[in-house]
Write a protein that holds these residues in place. Structure first.
Motif, PDB file in Angstrom:
ATOM      1  N   GLY A 167       0.813  -1.209   0.000  1.00  0.00           N
ATOM      2  CA  GLY A 167       0.000   0.000   0.000  1.00  0.00           C
ATOM      3  C   GLY A 167       0.843   1.254   0.000  1.00  0.00           C
ATOM      4  O   GLY A 167       0.560   2.217  -0.731  1.00  0.00           O
ATOM      5  N   LEU A 168       1.893   1.276   0.813  1.00  0.00           N
ATOM      6  CA  LEU A 168       2.775   2.427   0.884  1.00  0.00           C
ATOM      7  C   LEU A 168       3.487   2.655  -0.451  1.00  0.00           C
ATOM      8  O   LEU A 168       3.604   3.800  -0.927  1.00  0.00           O
ATOM      9  N   ARG A 221      -5.338   3.873  -2.171  1.00  0.00           N
ATOM     10  CA  ARG A 221      -6.375   4.740  -2.744  1.00  0.00           C
ATOM     11  C   ARG A 221      -7.002   5.645  -1.687  1.00  0.00           C
ATOM     12  O   ARG A 221      -7.375   6.791  -1.982  1.00  0.00           O
ATOM     13  N   ILE A 222      -7.116   5.180  -0.432  1.00  0.00           N
ATOM     14  CA  ILE A 222      -7.796   5.960   0.599  1.00  0.00           C
ATOM     15  C   ILE A 222      -6.827   6.687   1.528  1.00  0.00           C
ATOM     16  O   ILE A 222      -7.256   7.298   2.504  1.00  0.00           O
ATOM     17  N   PRO A 256      -2.152  -7.225  -3.422  1.00  0.00           N
ATOM     18  CA  PRO A 256      -2.376  -6.313  -4.553  1.00  0.00           C
ATOM     19  C   PRO A 256      -3.649  -5.491  -4.393  1.00  0.00           C
ATOM     20  O   PRO A 256      -3.633  -4.273  -4.566  1.00  0.00           O
ATOM     21  N   PHE A 257      -4.761  -6.156  -4.006  1.00  0.00           N
ATOM     22  CA  PHE A 257      -5.990  -5.369  -3.927  1.00  0.00           C
ATOM     23  C   PHE A 257      -6.120  -4.625  -2.607  1.00  0.00           C
ATOM     24  O   PHE A 257      -6.559  -3.469  -2.576  1.00  0.00           O
ATOM     25  N   VAL A 258      -5.706  -5.229  -1.476  1.00  0.00           N
ATOM     26  CA  VAL A 258      -5.776  -4.493  -0.212  1.00  0.00           C
ATOM     27  C   VAL A 258      -4.765  -3.351  -0.229  1.00  0.00           C
ATOM     28  O   VAL A 258      -5.064  -2.222   0.196  1.00  0.00           O
ATOM     29  N   GLY A 259      -3.551  -3.630  -0.739  1.00  0.00           N
ATOM     30  CA  GLY A 259      -2.547  -2.582  -0.828  1.00  0.00           C
ATOM     31  C   GLY A 259      -2.994  -1.434  -1.714  1.00  0.00           C
ATOM     32  O   GLY A 259      -2.862  -0.261  -1.351  1.00  0.00           O
ATOM     33  N   GLY A 296      -1.029   3.780  11.287  1.00  0.00           N
ATOM     34  CA  GLY A 296      -2.453   3.453  11.152  1.00  0.00           C
ATOM     35  C   GLY A 296      -2.682   2.065  10.614  1.00  0.00           C
ATOM     36  O   GLY A 296      -3.533   1.324  11.102  1.00  0.00           O
ATOM     37  N   VAL A 297      -1.893   1.679   9.601  1.00  0.00           N
ATOM     38  CA  VAL A 297      -2.118   0.396   8.926  1.00  0.00           C
ATOM     39  C   VAL A 297      -1.678  -0.788   9.780  1.00  0.00           C
ATOM     40  O   VAL A 297      -2.304  -1.852   9.741  1.00  0.00           O
TER      41      VAL A 297
END
Length: 578
Positions: free
Chosen positions: A188-189, A374-375, A366-369, A387-388
């Motif tokens: 995600g980062l 995105r948010i 891939p999708f959670v990241g 936070g994560v």
């Protein structure tokens, strides 16, 4: 232009020439036609993944038995020969993510220097948690601590003992706190930084630009990375759908709505859930996912408080400090378990628990990241990692203490929850020992359904993004296609598993995630290279260098009696350098 004044001396800092590239400037197409071309469907990424998916579904329909045999054989080989890689990589991601947060890179924003966060903190955490692992906590919150209490990891403690309670809780915490969320945080980062700070496309392949260049990221290597990400996403979300389906079926049986059923009812549940999450996905992030996530956060809190109050409250409270202490004490041992010390028994246990979890988390990254990225626009790296990783870890600790502690307490009182059915049925067996069991049974089914819908909602949008060159608003037909494919793959997973449906989910999830684990390791290298060249880091380094030179010059020329000032440079007609 600014100057440092040191006594009567001046040090000039010249502005960068206009011809130099701005590394932090978003590379945004300037015309509607260019924008449309940049976000059209990537026929190679979409086509190859779609064909492989359809072949897999066809194989499962035509020859379920041969698919089961092949997946079992491959799983056995991978656990024996590659399992060590998952163990090392997962702990490495924890160290890497926490190091970034506490290092000088932690102050870098995921966006412009003065950009505010897009979502409120409460909504940000709710969406992140719901998409990240909500359905898994509903499925394993009771089942996992109970399983480790009755059958502890090989070579650890005696079953059903006081020591087994500690091991059961610490092992559950190990599987659901720092490790999974660090895995999510790394991807995600990387995507958030790449997209919002550097202005590249919101694709896994775009993160690799520092290593392979823009041409490489948009060429065959980049396409392969996106295909692996898309394939892992499909199987990860399908695994969640399979778990949710099993638990909803058990809830319907516990409520007395249905009796013993076969695969037909499972497929029907899959169809209903698939239609629901596709409808949510096409409504968009702000409307669909945020709304569902906030509702589920409230419902989950209500359920947890109810079980805490009417269940073994004191026992649960005692578990909280005990679990944290044993987790910290045994962290090294849990992180290093492998077949080298436990042989075949340990390999079997790892494939059912630790390695399955690492594979599941990696298949979700891939999708959670991408969804978390995105948010998370506008937050700093330190805020993002904190936070994560930390917030969901605390929630997981409390959740397992309440539900896992309740299940262990019920088992200790002589009610055999562990052998009352599969993992999906044990939650409802525990609820039957508490007041208002019918209401709480229905609430659990609703929670599972919404957790899955919100998670698969995010997955469908992300698969659309991967298929359309990083578009954050993919075409509806792409979202619908991947939603339907997720449902079909989930059905095949359950059918391949047969009576032990969970085994089919575990086998195929592991196989799909193995290639992407390698991608994630290289992704960390690419992110670190990008951060070192960040404009903020370059400004700090340049500022420190200029200040050091100014101090040296002042000391050499004026001893200890000088001062530094910053002011505009006066025009000097004799200065030919300007």
């Amino acid at each position: 232009m600014i100057r440092f004044r040191i006594g009567h001396e001046e040090a000039l800092i010249m502005p960068r020439k206009a011809s130099e590239p701005d590394k932090a400037r978003p590379d945004i197409p300037r015309s509607p036609q260019a924008f449309a071309a940049a976000h059209r469907t990537d026929l190679l990424v979409f086509g190859v993944t779609a064909v492989i998916t359809l072949v897999f579904v066809g194989w499962g329909v035509i020859s379920t038995e041969s698919l089961a045999v092949v997946s079992n054989s491959l799983l056995s080989w991978l656990v024996t020969n590659i399992g060590w890689g998952f163990v090392l990589a997962s702990t490495g991601f924890v160290v890497f993510a926490l190091w970034l947060a506490f290092s000088r890179y932690g102050a870098i924003p995921l966006g412009k220097d003065d950009e505010a966060p897009e979502f409120r903190t409460v909504s940000w955490i709710a969406m992140m948690f719901s998409a990240g692992m909500g359905i898994g906590l509903m499925f394993f919150g009771v089942a996992e601590p109970l399983a480790h209490f009755v059958e502890p990891p090989p070579g650890t403690v005696a079953p059903l003992s006081d020591a087994a309670v500690e091991t059961a809780m610490a092992t559950s915490l190990f599987h659901w706190t720092l490790h999974p969320w660090a895995i999510y945080a790394v991807v995600g980062l990387s995507i958030a930084y790449c997209s919002f700070r550097r202005g590249r496309k919101q694709l896994i392949s775009a993160v690799f630009t520092p290593l392979i260049g823009k041409r490489g990221a948009e060429g065959p290597i980049g396409k392969l990375i996106d295909i692996l990400a898309l394939f892992a996403t499909l199987f990860g979300s399908a695994a969640s759908l399979g778990l949710g389906t099993l638990q909803i079926r058990s809830g319907m049986q516990a409520a007395g709505w249905i009796g013993a059923v076969g695969n037909t009812v499972l497929v029907l549940i899959i169809v209903v859930l698939t239609v629901c999450f596709i409808a949510s996905a096409v409504s968009g992030v702000s409307k669909g996912i945020q709304w569902l996530s906030n509702i589920n956060m409230v419902l989950a809190a209500v359920l947890a408080v109810f079980v805490f109050v009417v269940g073994p409250t004191v026992f649960i409270l005692d578990l909280l400090p005990t679990t944290i202490g044993v987790y910290l004490r045994d962290f090294g041992e849990m992180a290093s378990r492998s077949g080298a010390t436990g042989g075949a028994a340990m390999n079997d246990w790892l494939s059912s628990w630790t390695i399955f979890y690492w594979a599941w988390w990696i298949s979700w990254t891939p999708f959670v990241g991408m969804f978390i990225a995105r948010i998370s626009r506008g937050r700093t790296i330190r805020q993002f990692v904190g936070g994560v990783i930390l917030v969901p870890s605390v929630v997981s600790l409390v959740w397992f203490a309440i539900f896992g502690g309740s299940s262990i307490n019920v088992q200790q009182r002589g009610i055999d929850v562990y052998r009352s059915g599969g993992e999906e049925a044990q939650t409802f067996r525990v609820l039957e020992t508490l007041p208002l069991s019918t209401i709480t049974t229905v609430l659990v089914m609703v929670l599972v359904a919404i957790f899955f819908v919100s998670g698969a909602d995010a997955a469908s949008v992300v698969m659309g993004t991967l298929s359309q060159r990083g578009s954050i608003d993919p075409k509806r037909w792409i979202v619908v296609f991947w939603g339907a494919a997720t449902g079909a793959v989930a059905a095949i997973m359950l059918i391949v598993g047969g009576e032990d449906a969970l085994s089919g989910i575990q086998n195929l999830t592991f196989l799909a995630s193995a290639p992407f684990a390698v991608v994630m390791v290289l992704l960390c290298v690419a992110l670190l290279k990008d951060l070192r060249e960040d404009p903020m880091m370059q400004r700090e380094e340049k500022g420190a260098q200029v200040l050091e030179q100014a101090v040296i010059a002042g000391t050499e020329r004026h001893g200890g009696d000088f001062q530094l000032e910053v002011g505009p440079v006066e025009d000097d007609p004799d200065d030919e350098s300007r």
